[in-house]
Design an enzyme around this catalytic site. Sequence first.
Site, mmCIF file in Angstrom:
data_model
loop_
_atom_site.group_PDB
_atom_site.id
_atom_site.type_symbol
_atom_site.label_atom_id
_atom_site.label_comp_id
_atom_site.label_asym_id
_atom_site.label_seq_id
_atom_site.Cartn_x
_atom_site.Cartn_y
_atom_site.Cartn_z
ATOM 1 N N TYR A 222 0.990 -1.206 0.218
ATOM 2 C CA TYR A 222 -0.342 -0.189 0.047
ATOM 3 C C TYR A 222 0.683 1.034 0.002
ATOM 4 O O TYR A 222 0.328 2.063 -0.289
ATOM 5 C CB TYR A 222 -1.175 -0.137 1.095
ATOM 6 C CG TYR A 222 -2.190 -1.017 0.705
ATOM 7 C CD1 TYR A 222 -3.239 -0.794 0.208
ATOM 8 C CD2 TYR A 222 -2.625 -2.463 1.828
ATOM 9 C CE1 TYR A 222 -4.004 -1.563 -0.313
ATOM 10 C CE2 TYR A 222 -2.846 -3.574 1.373
ATOM 11 C CZ TYR A 222 -3.907 -2.460 0.760
ATOM 12 O OH TYR A 222 -5.301 -3.893 0.145
ATOM 13 N N GLN B 112 -16.103 2.381 -5.992
ATOM 14 C CA GLN B 112 -15.525 1.170 -4.535
ATOM 15 C C GLN B 112 -13.398 1.364 -5.706
ATOM 16 O O GLN B 112 -12.702 1.117 -4.680
ATOM 17 C CB GLN B 112 -15.653 -0.638 -6.211
ATOM 18 C CG GLN B 112 -16.874 -0.690 -6.171
ATOM 19 C CD GLN B 112 -16.889 -1.904 -7.345
ATOM 20 O OE1 GLN B 112 -17.072 -2.821 -6.792
ATOM 21 N NE2 GLN B 112 -16.899 -1.343 -8.235
ATOM 22 N N ILE C 134 -10.087 2.805 -3.845
ATOM 23 C CA ILE C 134 -9.795 3.814 -2.753
ATOM 24 C C ILE C 134 -8.719 4.682 -3.418
ATOM 25 O O ILE C 134 -7.650 5.121 -2.294
ATOM 26 C CB ILE C 134 -8.639 2.359 -2.584
ATOM 27 C CG1 ILE C 134 -7.556 2.449 -3.144
ATOM 28 C CG2 ILE C 134 -9.200 1.468 -1.914
ATOM 29 C CD1 ILE C 134 -6.571 0.681 -2.810
ATOM 30 N N ASP C 135 -8.405 5.183 -4.384
ATOM 31 C CA ASP C 135 -7.344 6.423 -4.745
ATOM 32 C C ASP C 135 -8.599 7.865 -4.287
ATOM 33 O O ASP C 135 -9.899 7.827 -4.467
ATOM 34 C CB ASP C 135 -7.532 6.932 -6.266
ATOM 35 C CG ASP C 135 -8.706 6.183 -7.774
ATOM 36 O OD1 ASP C 135 -9.684 7.481 -7.297
ATOM 37 O OD2 ASP C 135 -8.656 6.102 -8.747
ATOM 38 N N HIS D 206 -15.095 1.303 -0.056
ATOM 39 C CA HIS D 206 -14.019 0.231 0.538
ATOM 40 C C HIS D 206 -12.455 1.130 0.939
ATOM 41 O O HIS D 206 -11.655 0.584 0.620
ATOM 42 C CB HIS D 206 -13.431 -0.506 -1.304
ATOM 43 C CG HIS D 206 -14.009 -0.977 -1.469
ATOM 44 N ND1 HIS D 206 -14.320 -2.223 -3.221
ATOM 45 C CD2 HIS D 206 -15.524 -2.035 -1.094
ATOM 46 C CE1 HIS D 206 -15.479 -3.034 -3.578
ATOM 47 N NE2 HIS D 206 -15.779 -3.089 -2.035
ATOM 48 N N ASN E 133 -18.881 1.136 -19.918
ATOM 49 C CA ASN E 133 -18.238 0.267 -19.713
ATOM 50 C C ASN E 133 -16.955 -0.026 -21.333
ATOM 51 O O ASN E 133 -17.541 -0.211 -21.711
ATOM 52 C CB ASN E 133 -17.988 -1.348 -18.704
ATOM 53 C CG ASN E 133 -16.614 -1.666 -18.461
ATOM 54 O OD1 ASN E 133 -15.881 -2.478 -19.349
ATOM 55 N ND2 ASN E 133 -17.156 -2.418 -17.129
#
Length: 239
Positions: free
Chosen positions: A56, A93, A95-96, A111, A204
């Site tokens: 991380y 979703q 995490i940035d 998340h 998408n």
Amino acid sequence: MTLLRNIVILTGAGISAESGIPTFRAADGLWHEHKIEEVASPQGFAANPALVHKFYNQRRQHLLTPEVKPNLAHFALAKLEREFQGQVMLITQNIDDLHERAGSRQLIHMHGELLKIRCTQCGMVTQITDSITEESICQQCKAPGSLRPDIVWFGETPMHMTDIEEALLAADLFVAIGTSGNVYPAAGFYQLAASAGAETLEINLESTGSNFGEVRIGSASQVVSQWVEELISDSGNIK
Ligand code: NAD
């Protein structure tokens, strides 16, 4: 077009791909140097905290490099929030922090966030840009070795689920952008929203084969920008 009042948007790794952050399933990228359970599960952290911190720390430093910045899709969603007459809720979703940097404010990180750490002893959550190690000390309770990424790992419950479910049940349009639909509970959101009467749209690079009412294929930067322009040029939807 029906007059929309409540839009709920779910974003996944695909919206940040054009910003230089590899998706989870991309053939390249950090994820594939490790087994997922080693770096993204409570068991993996218990077994080898140094490896998990290193993983991380690398991702956090990469996120903070000048090359990584919001793309047109992030900016378009921030514009939608500003200009749409009605509610726009963004659930990510990711995490940035690229949605925040683009200007989105009604945002849930289900998340967790790469730029936050949590103390497993006192629960304190702190913003972070540096690296942490097993020896790092909680600034509040001073416990050593108690810090972990404030990220939801596999086997853990996503954050803010009550707020998310409420929003999905009240939505009249649910949009999923750049998500493979492989990770639950997010993968089931479109069904929950549809069962409560929402229209559903998937954006998408390739169809996930899910049963959305409408599917728009293409890169997020192009398709999301175009979709947002369509929505806000409908005079009934402009503030
Ligand atoms: P995923 O990697 O499983 O799927 C990515 C999806 O995005 C695929 O369906 C792919 O077709 C699509 N995609 C790729 N490039 C695109 C583009 N330019 N435009 C539009 N779509 C594009 O990602 P996921 O569904 O979000 O789930 C993986 C998990 O990994 C999530 O929990 C997420 O938190 C995590 N993750 C987050 C990041 C991040 O924070 N940026 C990056 C990688 C993984």
